[in-house]
Design an enzyme around this catalytic site. Structure first.
Site, mmCIF file in Angstrom:
data_model
loop_
_atom_site.group_PDB
_atom_site.id
_atom_site.type_symbol
_atom_site.label_atom_id
_atom_site.label_comp_id
_atom_site.label_asym_id
_atom_site.label_seq_id
_atom_site.Cartn_x
_atom_site.Cartn_y
_atom_site.Cartn_z
ATOM 1 N N HIS A 75 0.834 -1.201 0.000
ATOM 2 C CA HIS A 75 0.000 0.000 0.000
ATOM 3 C C HIS A 75 0.872 1.256 0.000
ATOM 4 O O HIS A 75 0.595 2.211 -0.743
ATOM 5 C CB HIS A 75 -0.919 -0.011 1.224
ATOM 6 C CG HIS A 75 -1.771 1.203 1.357
ATOM 7 N ND1 HIS A 75 -2.781 1.518 0.470
ATOM 8 C CD2 HIS A 75 -1.759 2.190 2.293
ATOM 9 C CE1 HIS A 75 -3.348 2.657 0.845
ATOM 10 N NE2 HIS A 75 -2.755 3.076 1.944
ATOM 11 N N GLN A 77 3.949 1.537 -1.121
ATOM 12 C CA GLN A 77 4.591 1.635 -2.431
ATOM 13 C C GLN A 77 3.607 2.187 -3.473
ATOM 14 O O GLN A 77 3.962 3.030 -4.284
ATOM 15 C CB GLN A 77 5.093 0.256 -2.880
ATOM 16 C CG GLN A 77 6.186 -0.306 -2.001
ATOM 17 C CD GLN A 77 7.448 0.515 -2.078
ATOM 18 O OE1 GLN A 77 7.707 1.357 -1.225
ATOM 19 N NE2 GLN A 77 8.222 0.290 -3.091
ATOM 20 N N HIS A 79 0.983 4.034 -2.862
ATOM 21 C CA HIS A 79 0.722 5.438 -2.523
ATOM 22 C C HIS A 79 1.822 6.346 -3.092
ATOM 23 O O HIS A 79 1.531 7.387 -3.685
ATOM 24 C CB HIS A 79 0.687 5.571 -1.001
ATOM 25 C CG HIS A 79 -0.527 6.249 -0.461
ATOM 26 N ND1 HIS A 79 -1.774 6.144 -1.009
ATOM 27 C CD2 HIS A 79 -0.661 7.073 0.615
ATOM 28 C CE1 HIS A 79 -2.626 6.865 -0.306
ATOM 29 N NE2 HIS A 79 -1.971 7.420 0.684
#
Length: 109
Positions: A75, A77, A79
């Site tokens: 998540h 990464q 984002h």
């Protein structure tokens, strides 16, 4: 610093960057290009912090520390990647708004 803290740091700064680029876009839509640039610059700083944090985590793994893959890490990464992509796209959109603004000013003369 625990891995989870590092991951959350990436998420927070990538999220801050995304918020700033959308704020920049709003200012560009209102023809406030100076304020838009300030927001883009702030977003760049936030992306820089998130990216540096990510690099530190990668370096830890390269140094032999086991970094466990988790949904939270994926998540983070995602984002960061999204923040970087949106920043580039919105910078181009702001350039288009500048051109539109210039053309509208010429036509109103």
């Amino acid at each position: 610093m625990y891995i989870e803290e590092i991951i959350f740091k990436i998420i927070v700064h990538a999220g801050n960057a995304r918020a700033k680029v959308y704020e920049a876009l709003k200012h560009a839509q209102e023809s406030d290009f100076e304020k838009a640039k300030e927001c883009i610059d702030e977003a760049g700083k936030e992306v820089g912090i998130a990216h540096k944090t990510q690099t530190e985590l990668i370096q830890r793994e390269a140094d032999g520390e086991k970094v466990e893959m988790s949904v939270l890490f994926v998540h983070a990464q995602d984002h960061l990647m999204t923040a970087i992509a949106e920043k580039g796209l919105i910078e181009n959109m702001i350039d288009l708004y500048k051109r539109i603004d210039q053309l509208e000013r010429r036509e109103s003369l």
